[in-house]
Design a protein around this motif. Structure first.
Motif, short mmCIF file in Angstrom:
data_model
loop_
_atom_site.label_atom_id
_atom_site.label_comp_id
_atom_site.label_asym_id
_atom_site.label_seq_id
_atom_site.Cartn_x
_atom_site.Cartn_y
_atom_site.Cartn_z
N VAL A 75 0.82 -1.23 0.00
CA VAL A 75 0.00 0.00 0.00
C VAL A 75 0.85 1.27 0.00
O VAL A 75 0.33 2.36 -0.24
CB VAL A 75 -0.97 0.04 1.21
CG1 VAL A 75 -1.96 -1.12 1.14
CG2 VAL A 75 -0.24 0.05 2.54
N ASN A 76 2.14 1.15 0.24
CA ASN A 76 3.02 2.32 0.21
C ASN A 76 3.70 2.53 -1.13
O ASN A 76 4.12 3.65 -1.44
CB ASN A 76 4.11 2.17 1.28
CG ASN A 76 3.71 2.86 2.57
OD1 ASN A 76 2.95 3.83 2.55
ND2 ASN A 76 4.21 2.37 3.68
N THR A 77 3.85 1.46 -1.90
CA THR A 77 4.64 1.59 -3.13
C THR A 77 3.78 1.95 -4.35
O THR A 77 4.30 2.42 -5.35
CB THR A 77 5.36 0.25 -3.45
OG1 THR A 77 4.38 -0.78 -3.56
CG2 THR A 77 6.35 -0.09 -2.33
N LEU A 78 2.50 1.71 -4.28
CA LEU A 78 1.64 1.94 -5.45
C LEU A 78 1.28 3.42 -5.57
O LEU A 78 1.12 4.10 -4.55
CB LEU A 78 0.39 1.06 -5.35
CG LEU A 78 0.72 -0.45 -5.37
CD1 LEU A 78 -0.43 -1.27 -4.82
CD2 LEU A 78 1.08 -0.90 -6.79
N ASP A 83 -4.80 1.35 -8.03
CA ASP A 83 -3.84 0.23 -7.97
C ASP A 83 -3.83 -0.40 -6.58
O ASP A 83 -3.65 -1.62 -6.44
CB ASP A 83 -2.43 0.72 -8.32
CG ASP A 83 -2.30 1.04 -9.80
OD1 ASP A 83 -3.27 0.78 -10.54
OD2 ASP A 83 -1.25 1.56 -10.21
N ILE A 84 -4.02 0.43 -5.56
CA ILE A 84 -4.10 -0.11 -4.20
C ILE A 84 -5.37 -0.95 -4.05
O ILE A 84 -5.36 -2.01 -3.41
CB ILE A 84 -4.03 1.03 -3.16
CG1 ILE A 84 -2.70 1.79 -3.32
CG2 ILE A 84 -4.19 0.50 -1.74
CD1 ILE A 84 -2.59 3.07 -2.50
N ALA A 85 -6.47 -0.49 -4.66
CA ALA A 85 -7.71 -1.28 -4.66
C ALA A 85 -7.49 -2.62 -5.36
O ALA A 85 -7.94 -3.67 -4.89
CB ALA A 85 -8.83 -0.49 -5.33
N ILE A 112 -14.37 -1.43 1.52
CA ILE A 112 -14.32 -0.07 0.97
C ILE A 112 -12.95 0.51 1.31
O ILE A 112 -12.54 0.49 2.48
CB ILE A 112 -15.43 0.83 1.54
CG1 ILE A 112 -16.81 0.44 0.98
CG2 ILE A 112 -15.15 2.30 1.20
CD1 ILE A 112 -17.97 1.25 1.54
N LEU A 113 -12.26 0.97 0.29
CA LEU A 113 -10.99 1.66 0.48
C LEU A 113 -11.25 3.15 0.28
O LEU A 113 -11.82 3.56 -0.73
CB LEU A 113 -9.97 1.18 -0.56
CG LEU A 113 -8.69 2.02 -0.70
CD1 LEU A 113 -7.81 1.90 0.55
CD2 LEU A 113 -7.89 1.59 -1.95
N GLY A 114 -10.85 3.95 1.25
CA GLY A 114 -10.96 5.41 1.11
C GLY A 114 -9.61 6.03 1.39
O GLY A 114 -8.85 5.52 2.22
#
Lengths: 243, 243
Positions: A75-78, A83-85, A112-114
């Motif tokens: 989640v830190n490199t994208l 892309d994280i989703a 859900i990603l926010g």
């Protein structure tokens, strides 16, 4: 059951979740469904979850471990929220598949990603158990997972992209309260995160227990106002409608 | 989809149904889901239906034919509303079973029976595709079939046994309107029947087309009032809630 709302506004994000989990009617527990990712300061990421608790815990743990172990894809490199989703969708599918193959039981979950990545707009994504995902739109600025129907009318009525963070927060609480009133499997504490565009650090985080004075005042005042509204409605007997 | 509400009050009954049917998203039609039984003057019976249209039409037709042909067990010969619900459940199961056995497809349907038999209280029954049935209670004076969740909060908020027929009628219209706003498979015209206890003949029947002035005034006024209510809510920023 669960109820989570992710609202994506011009001004930022409002994310709201309940905390009741149940595996059978006599196995009811309280678990937070709002997971803040420890990330680099160029991003703020929050994940909300509905569905099988073992699956969502495994996904969150895997996402954290991938950061700690310096995996190339985490989640830190994208660079894009999408892309994280996609990454979270892949982790989710892998966790579900493992148990499906072993036992035949399908421990589905939905996320859900926010959040926001520096240089891009804040946004929300809903990630399905199949690993694919959708984002909110201009016309539909909110996403829901879990027991979504009871609380949908009030969101449909008040939420647009231009709604303020404060108004969206109140609307989310009303939506959550209507759902808790109609469905016993959705329950407090209610967590809420209010993120202002380009804030990154320290979004406002609230946790409303069942007896929280503000939550009670919202519930009480909304009931009062609706009673008043109901009494003000045009009366059927004053209209000639016979058919 | 469908949405029907049956409310059982001390003062009588309020029955409300939408009229949209669809078999696939491109096969949308308008059918009444409220069926008045032609009965002896000692009773008034109304059936509302959700589910497979062929099944509900077959059930209504069979119930009518059993009266015309003087079958010993029909909606006119039974002395209790519960027995009429049991009879309709048997007819329903037979109609579903026939097609299930022939094709494997299960054309499920669910019914609400509302009405009164002379010497007894008016009441409502929900009849499941399995033929069994429940009635409303002191604490839950309403029954819903079809797309019931969107419109449930407003019923939970306002409907008790002591609610007047007029108030229950307005509440039903608001519940129906919230559902139509959130779900495209529920649509006008809306039919409503208001039955006063011991009335038997000539219950008030309304049919609200999408452009009916009263329906529009309810929708407009409810939106107005909710906007007003929303603006009157206690503001989050005035409360110290940080966690």
């Amino acid at each position: 059951m669960t109820y989570c709302i992710g609202i994506s506004l011009d001004a930022g994000l409002v994310l709201t979740s309940d905390s009741r989990t149940n595996a059978g009617i006599d196995h009811v527990s309280t678990y937070s469904k709002m997971h803040r990712c420890e990330t680099n300061p160029d991003r703020c990421l929050i994940i909300m979850s509905a569905g099988n608790l073992a699956t969502t815990q495994a996904v969150i743990q895997q996402a954290r471990r991938d950061v700690q172990e310096g995996m190339p894809r985490n989640v830190n490199t994208l660079h894009y929220l999408a892309d994280i989703a996609e990454y979270l969708g892949d982790v989710l599918v892998a966790k579900i598949r493992k148990h499906t193959e072993q036992t035949g039981f399908i421990p589905d979950a939905t996320l859900i990603l926010g959040g926001q990545v520096l240089g891009r707009n804040p946004n929300t994504y809903m990630i399905y158990p199949q690993g694919n995902y959708i984002t909110s739109s201009e016309d539909t600025p909110y996403l829901q997972i879990g027991e979504s129907k009871y609380g949908k009318p009030v969101l449909d009525r008040f939420i647009t992209r231009e709604t303020s963070l404060e108004d969206a927060a109140i609307c989310s609480l009303i939506s959550m309260d209507s759902t808790m009133k109609s469905n016993a499997s959705v329950g407090p504490p209610i967590e809420m995160l209010i993120y202002s565009r380009d804030q990154f650090a320290n979004p406002r985080h609230y946790r409303f227990e069942a007896d929280n004075p503000y939550l009670l005042s919202v519930r009480h005042e909304w009931a009062n106002q609706l009673n008043h509204a109901f009494r003000a409605m045009p009366r059927l007997e004053n209209h000639d409608l016979s058919s």
